[in-house]
Motif scaffolding. Structure first.
Motif, PDB file in Angstrom:
ATOM      1  N   ALA A  30      12.117 -22.558  25.436  1.00 20.92           N
ATOM      2  CA  ALA A  30      11.673 -23.873  25.892  1.00 20.92           C
ATOM      3  C   ALA A  30      12.397 -24.978  25.140  1.00 20.92           C
ATOM      4  CB  ALA A  30      10.166 -24.006  25.713  1.00 20.92           C
ATOM      5  N   ALA A  31      12.688 -24.704  23.877  1.00 21.32           N
ATOM      6  CA  ALA A  31      13.338 -25.719  23.056  1.00 21.32           C
ATOM      7  C   ALA A  31      14.766 -26.020  23.518  1.00 21.32           C
ATOM      8  CB  ALA A  31      13.327 -25.294  21.600  1.00 21.32           C
ATOM      9  N   PHE A  32      15.306 -25.155  24.377  1.00 20.43           N
ATOM     10  CA  PHE A  32      16.627 -25.482  24.917  1.00 20.43           C
ATOM     11  C   PHE A  32      16.586 -26.805  25.683  1.00 20.43           C
ATOM     12  CE2 PHE A  32      17.917 -20.895  24.493  1.00 20.43           C
ATOM     13  CZ  PHE A  32      18.895 -21.166  23.539  1.00 20.43           C
ATOM     14  N   GLY A  33      15.397 -27.157  26.156  1.00 21.64           N
ATOM     15  CA  GLY A  33      15.236 -28.472  26.788  1.00 21.64           C
ATOM     16  C   GLY A  33      15.659 -29.567  25.821  1.00 21.64           C
ATOM     17  N   GLY A  34      15.370 -29.350  24.545  1.00 26.75           N
ATOM     18  CA  GLY A  34      15.762 -30.314  23.513  1.00 26.75           C
ATOM     19  C   GLY A  34      17.278 -30.364  23.341  1.00 26.75           C
ATOM     20  N   LEU A  35      17.924 -29.202  23.511  1.00 28.14           N
ATOM     21  CA  LEU A  35      19.388 -29.162  23.374  1.00 28.14           C
ATOM     22  C   LEU A  35      20.043 -30.073  24.412  1.00 28.14           C
ATOM     23  CD1 LEU A  35      20.957 -25.607  22.988  1.00 28.14           C
ATOM     24  CD2 LEU A  35      21.066 -27.528  21.419  1.00 28.14           C
ATOM     25  N   ILE A  36      19.537 -29.984  25.625  1.00 26.28           N
ATOM     26  CA  ILE A  36      20.075 -30.809  26.712  1.00 26.28           C
ATOM     27  C   ILE A  36      19.994 -32.276  26.322  1.00 26.28           C
ATOM     28  CG2 ILE A  36      19.554 -31.672  29.026  1.00 26.28           C
ATOM     29  CD1 ILE A  36      18.760 -28.996  29.907  1.00 26.28           C
ATOM     30  N   PHE A  37      18.803 -32.652  25.871  1.00 29.56           N
ATOM     31  CA  PHE A  37      18.556 -34.050  25.520  1.00 29.56           C
ATOM     32  C   PHE A  37      19.479 -34.474  24.369  1.00 29.56           C
ATOM     33  CE2 PHE A  37      15.179 -37.071  23.568  1.00 29.56           C
ATOM     34  CZ  PHE A  37      15.702 -38.145  24.265  1.00 29.56           C
ATOM     35  N   GLY A  38      19.517 -33.634  23.338  1.00 29.54           N
ATOM     36  CA  GLY A  38      20.305 -33.975  22.150  1.00 29.54           C
ATOM     37  C   GLY A  38      21.785 -34.081  22.458  1.00 29.54           C
ATOM     38  N   TYR A  39      22.291 -33.137  23.242  1.00 26.72           N
ATOM     39  CA  TYR A  39      23.723 -33.159  23.544  1.00 26.72           C
ATOM     40  C   TYR A  39      24.076 -34.482  24.191  1.00 26.72           C
ATOM     41  CZ  TYR A  39      28.344 -31.637  24.908  1.00 26.72           C
ATOM     42  OH  TYR A  39      29.704 -31.534  25.027  1.00 26.72           O
ATOM     43  N   ASP A  40      23.205 -34.897  25.089  1.00 29.04           N
ATOM     44  CA  ASP A  40      23.535 -36.134  25.768  1.00 29.04           C
ATOM     45  C   ASP A  40      23.384 -37.369  24.893  1.00 29.04           C
ATOM     46  OD1 ASP A  40      24.409 -36.840  28.529  1.00 29.04           O
ATOM     47  OD2 ASP A  40      23.131 -38.450  27.807  1.00 29.04           O
ATOM     48  N   GLY A 124      24.719 -33.070  37.076  1.00 29.39           N
ATOM     49  CA  GLY A 124      25.199 -34.294  36.422  1.00 29.39           C
ATOM     50  C   GLY A 124      26.396 -34.014  35.528  1.00 29.39           C
ATOM     51  N   ALA A 125      26.323 -32.910  34.780  1.00 27.43           N
ATOM     52  CA  ALA A 125      27.407 -32.570  33.862  1.00 27.43           C
ATOM     53  C   ALA A 125      28.686 -32.290  34.645  1.00 27.43           C
ATOM     54  CB  ALA A 125      27.018 -31.346  33.034  1.00 27.43           C
ATOM     55  N   ALA A 126      28.550 -31.585  35.784  1.00 30.36           N
ATOM     56  CA  ALA A 126      29.729 -31.264  36.587  1.00 30.36           C
ATOM     57  C   ALA A 126      30.370 -32.547  37.122  1.00 30.36           C
ATOM     58  CB  ALA A 126      29.335 -30.349  37.742  1.00 30.36           C
ATOM     59  N   LEU A 127      29.531 -33.443  37.639  1.00 25.66           N
ATOM     60  CA  LEU A 127      30.060 -34.689  38.184  1.00 25.66           C
ATOM     61  C   LEU A 127      30.786 -35.508  37.107  1.00 25.66           C
ATOM     62  CD1 LEU A 127      29.915 -35.692  41.056  1.00 25.66           C
ATOM     63  CD2 LEU A 127      27.945 -37.075  40.441  1.00 25.66           C
ATOM     64  N   ASN A 128      30.217 -35.540  35.927  1.00 24.94           N
ATOM     65  CA  ASN A 128      30.843 -36.298  34.837  1.00 24.94           C
ATOM     66  C   ASN A 128      32.156 -35.670  34.381  1.00 24.94           C
ATOM     67  OD1 ASN A 128      29.202 -38.449  34.554  1.00 24.94           O
ATOM     68  ND2 ASN A 128      28.058 -37.676  32.802  1.00 24.94           N
ATOM     69  N   GLY A 129      32.142 -34.354  34.277  1.00 24.28           N
ATOM     70  CA  GLY A 129      33.337 -33.668  33.782  1.00 24.28           C
ATOM     71  C   GLY A 129      34.516 -33.842  34.726  1.00 24.28           C
ATOM     72  N   PHE A 130      34.216 -33.921  36.039  1.00 22.07           N
ATOM     73  CA  PHE A 130      35.306 -34.056  37.014  1.00 22.07           C
ATOM     74  C   PHE A 130      35.488 -35.502  37.481  1.00 22.07           C
ATOM     75  CE2 PHE A 130      34.052 -29.532  37.515  1.00 22.07           C
ATOM     76  CZ  PHE A 130      35.277 -28.960  37.207  1.00 22.07           C
ATOM     77  N   ALA A 131      34.868 -36.438  36.804  1.00 16.82           N
ATOM     78  CA  ALA A 131      34.858 -37.829  37.296  1.00 16.82           C
ATOM     79  C   ALA A 131      36.261 -38.398  37.468  1.00 16.82           C
ATOM     80  CB  ALA A 131      34.053 -38.716  36.348  1.00 16.82           C
ATOM     81  N   GLN A 132      36.452 -39.071  38.633  1.00 16.12           N
ATOM     82  CA  GLN A 132      37.722 -39.760  38.892  1.00 16.12           C
ATOM     83  C   GLN A 132      37.484 -41.260  38.928  1.00 16.12           C
ATOM     84  OE1 GLN A 132      40.558 -38.457  38.779  1.00 16.12           O
ATOM     85  NE2 GLN A 132      39.952 -36.299  38.838  1.00 16.12           N
ATOM     86  N   GLY A 207      31.616 -32.557  30.313  1.00 19.33           N
ATOM     87  CA  GLY A 207      31.364 -31.390  31.157  1.00 19.33           C
ATOM     88  C   GLY A 207      30.610 -30.275  30.443  1.00 19.33           C
ATOM     89  N   LEU A 208      30.833 -30.148  29.137  1.00 22.52           N
ATOM     90  CA  LEU A 208      30.168 -29.046  28.420  1.00 22.52           C
ATOM     91  C   LEU A 208      28.650 -29.208  28.323  1.00 22.52           C
ATOM     92  CD1 LEU A 208      32.626 -27.978  25.598  1.00 22.52           C
ATOM     93  CD2 LEU A 208      31.821 -26.645  27.529  1.00 22.52           C
ATOM     94  N   ALA A 209      28.168 -30.369  28.722  1.00 18.69           N
ATOM     95  CA  ALA A 209      26.709 -30.553  28.780  1.00 18.69           C
ATOM     96  C   ALA A 209      26.081 -29.517  29.705  1.00 18.69           C
ATOM     97  CB  ALA A 209      26.392 -31.958  29.272  1.00 18.69           C
ATOM     98  N   GLY A 210      26.908 -28.930  30.573  1.00 19.84           N
ATOM     99  CA  GLY A 210      26.391 -27.912  31.489  1.00 19.84           C
ATOM    100  C   GLY A 210      25.927 -26.644  30.781  1.00 19.84           C
ATOM    101  N   VAL A 211      26.445 -26.390  29.564  1.00 19.97           N
ATOM    102  CA  VAL A 211      26.089 -25.132  28.879  1.00 19.97           C
ATOM    103  C   VAL A 211      24.593 -25.075  28.515  1.00 19.97           C
ATOM    104  CG1 VAL A 211      26.547 -23.664  26.879  1.00 19.97           C
ATOM    105  CG2 VAL A 211      28.443 -24.746  28.097  1.00 19.97           C
ATOM    106  N   PRO A 212      24.056 -26.089  27.792  1.00 17.33           N
ATOM    107  CA  PRO A 212      22.607 -26.011  27.533  1.00 17.33           C
ATOM    108  C   PRO A 212      21.787 -26.036  28.810  1.00 17.33           C
ATOM    109  CG  PRO A 212      23.502 -28.127  26.775  1.00 17.33           C
ATOM    110  CD  PRO A 212      24.674 -27.242  27.125  1.00 17.33           C
ATOM    111  N   ALA A 213      22.330 -26.668  29.864  1.00 15.56           N
ATOM    112  CA  ALA A 213      21.595 -26.697  31.136  1.00 15.56           C
ATOM    113  C   ALA A 213      21.449 -25.278  31.679  1.00 15.56           C
ATOM    114  CB  ALA A 213      22.325 -27.578  32.142  1.00 15.56           C
ATOM    115  N   ILE A 214      22.535 -24.507  31.615  1.00 12.58           N
ATOM    116  CA  ILE A 214      22.461 -23.125  32.114  1.00 12.58           C
ATOM    117  C   ILE A 214      21.475 -22.317  31.263  1.00 12.58           C
ATOM    118  CG2 ILE A 214      23.791 -20.983  32.400  1.00 12.58           C
ATOM    119  CD1 ILE A 214      26.195 -22.759  33.140  1.00 12.58           C
ATOM    120  N   MET A 215      21.502 -22.580  29.945  1.00 14.08           N
ATOM    121  CA  MET A 215      20.579 -21.838  29.065  1.00 14.08           C
ATOM    122  C   MET A 215      19.130 -22.081  29.452  1.00 14.08           C
ATOM    123  SD  MET A 215      22.154 -22.497  25.364  1.00 14.08           S
ATOM    124  CE  MET A 215      23.403 -21.528  24.614  1.00 14.08           C
ATOM    125  N   ILE A 216      18.790 -23.324  29.730  1.00 11.06           N
ATOM    126  CA  ILE A 216      17.377 -23.596  30.040  1.00 11.06           C
ATOM    127  C   ILE A 216      17.008 -23.023  31.412  1.00 11.06           C
ATOM    128  CG2 ILE A 216      17.577 -25.934  31.037  1.00 11.06           C
ATOM    129  CD1 ILE A 216      14.982 -26.605  29.713  1.00 11.06           C
TER     130      ILE A 216
END
Ligand code: BGC
Length: 516
Positions: A30-40, A124-132, A207-216
């Motif tokens: 559950a604490a992985f939710g915190g990882l998402i928040f912190g990373y951002d 969101g992470a995918a959109l940001n990582g590929f942003a043009q 884009g790497l923000a997607g990693v904690p997202a997958i974990m949660i």
């Protein structure tokens, strides 16, 4: 000491149950939710200090930063509302999401809310990582914000409900530890990716923000729903089985009975939002607003979001700034451990008060150091070594003070003080207020620094005094009190007791005997 009364054991409950592996794994996931928040929280400040990112999306800011002369006012070199909007917009989206998340958590459980949060965050992470283009950045930030709103609404409540009450504080703080680890990892990655020669490092950071997202998402799929939530949704049998597994003992009858009673009482409350306005919930509403408000007014997020910008403003080079941000990020994560190991022994109030004193002293020292060199015209001349060292050391001590007080307690205390019937709604108020002020600080920091100069730190120091007095006078100690018994701390409080209903009155309404 005002509020110290609960330690005398006004709660007689002592539910059996150990810290099972299941509980531990549950809380870690559950604490992985915190990882998402912190990373951002940690990623945007570093990204906005990267030149290729600024050149591509915010060319005006880039031009302003690079055209400033050493003799110009340094306090104002990053003063741009567009730039801060990139950081702050996410928290507005999180604010909106946390309001809806309350309905989802109540109807479908804490777990589904966590999964939804993870999915939105991944998009969101995918959109940001590929942003043009800038719109992709903004829409991506908003999706991240929706994800954070969902996770912050559900995770702290979930952990508080599943944890045995004796360990509730420490387990809940894993959420904050995850936040600080997320920030720290973001600081390290920014430092590394800023060095990429093709100028695309910011894409990896975002884009790497997607990693904690997958974990949660994966973690939450395997999590059980909390017994409280199952009961709330009419699945009493399943709830009891779950409680037996979580506690590691069959002897859960008393706790189960209390959970059912609390749930029945909560069903009497048809409109949790308007109920919150009733005088019996005055202490809860006050805390749901005051605690997140004060947490943000410590000024911590000036460091979290803008440490690289702040360090650049006060004369550090680009690499030194990202490096210093990494050091403060490391202090933040380490000092959170102190809190985890002490919160259920020394209690919440002592940590709040000690942390407040520590932050206050550091803020004054930092204000004096910056004031003595930059004065009011923002023109420092040559900066001596002692200056850089003093600022970094005192920022670290300040960060440590926050990390073992207002940081974790700002999430723990609200998650454990609300009765079930208004818990989701009150937690939404808590998250919303947190997000409003996180947004405000993120948005106005560069303008405040430009206008208030070193006085900015005195401004936050003033609020630290106010919040410490507030805690001293109004917050009861909740250490070691089972969550179902939490109303006792308010009934026994010399100020709040006139607002709350006594247990006897509540039992009359809930008539629990007919339910079990
Ligand atoms: C706060 C965040 C802050 C973080 C820093 C959290 O508890 O809610 O706003 O950035 O702590 O560690």
């Amino acid at each position: 000491m005002a509020g110290g009364f609960i330690e005398k054991g006004s709660s007689e409950k002592n539910y059996p149950g150990k810290l099972t592996f299941r509980v531990f794994i549950t809380c870690v996931t559950a604490a992985f939710g915190g990882l998402i928040f912190g990373y951002d929280l940690g990623i945007s400040g570093g990204v906005t200090s990267m030149d290729p990112f600024l050149k591509k999306f915010f060319p005006d800011v880039y031009a302003k930063e690079h055209n400033i002369k050493p003799t110009d006012n340094q306090y104002c070199k990053f003063d741009s509302q567009v730039l801060t909007l990139f950081t702050s917009s996410l928290y507005l989206a999180a604010l909106v999401a946390s309001i809806f998340a309350s309905k989802v958590t109540r109807a479908f459980g804490r777990r589904l809310t966590m999964i939804s949060g993870g999915v939105l965050f991944l998009a969101g992470a995918a959109l940001n990582g590929f942003a043009q283009q800038v719109w992709m950045l903004i829409v991506g930030r908003m999706l991240l914000g929706f994800g954070i709103g969902c996770a912050n609404q559900s995770v702290p409540i979930y952990v508080s409900e599943v944890a045995p009450y004796k360990y509730r504080g420490a387990l809940n703080m894993l959420f904050q530890l995850a936040i600080t680890i997320g920030i720290f990892v973001a600081n390290i990655l920014n430092y590394l990716f800023a060095k990429m020669e093709n100028g695309e490092g910011w894409r990896y950071s975002l884009g790497l923000a997607g990693v904690p997202a997958i974990m949660i998402i994966i973690g939450a799929m395997f999590l059980p729903d909390s017994p409280n939530s199952l009961i709330e949704r009419g699945q009493a049998e399943k709830a009891k089985e779950e409680l037996i597994k979580i506690r590691g003992t069959d002897d859960v009858d008393e706790e189960f009975k209390d959970l059912v009673a609390a749930s029945e009482a909560s069903k009497q409350v048809k409109h949790p939002w308007s109920s919150l306005l009733k005088s019996e919930y005055r202490p809860h509403l006050t805390m749901a607003i005051a605690i997140p408000f004060f947490q943000q007014l410590t000024g911590m997020n000036v460091i979290t979001f803008y440490a690289p910008v702040l360090f650049k403003t006060i004369g550090f080079g680009g690499t030194a700034s990202l490096m210093s941000a990494m050091i403060t990020g490391g202090c933040n994560a380490l000092a959170t451990l102190v809190s985890i190991f002490t919160v259920d022994k020394v209690g919440r109030r002592k940590l709040f008060l000690e942390g407040g004193a520590q932050m206050f002293i550091c803020q004054l020292v930092i204000a004096a150091a910056i004031g003595s060199k930059f004065g009011t015209d923002g023109n420092p001349g040559v900066l001596p070594k002692w200056f850089a060292l003093t600022v970094v050391v005192f920022i670290c001590i300040y960060v440590a003070g926050f990390a073992w007080s207002w940081g974790p307690l700002g999430w723990l205390v609200p998650s454990e003080i609300f009765p079930l019937e208004v818990r989701s709604a009150a937690q939404s108020v808590n998250v919303s207020v947190n997000m409003i002020f996180t947004f405000a600080i993120a948005q106005v920091f560069t303008a405040m620094l430009c206008h208030m100069k070193f006085g900015l730190f005195i401004f936050f120091a003033f609020f630290v005094i106010v919040m410490s007095i507030f805690i001293y006078k109004f917050l009861p100690e909740t250490k070691g009190v089972p969550i179902e018994e939490i109303s006792l701390v308010w009934e026994n409080h010399p100020y709040w007791n006139k607002f709350v209903k006594s247990s006897a009155q509540k039992n009359k309404i809930a008539a629990p005997d007919s339910q079990v």
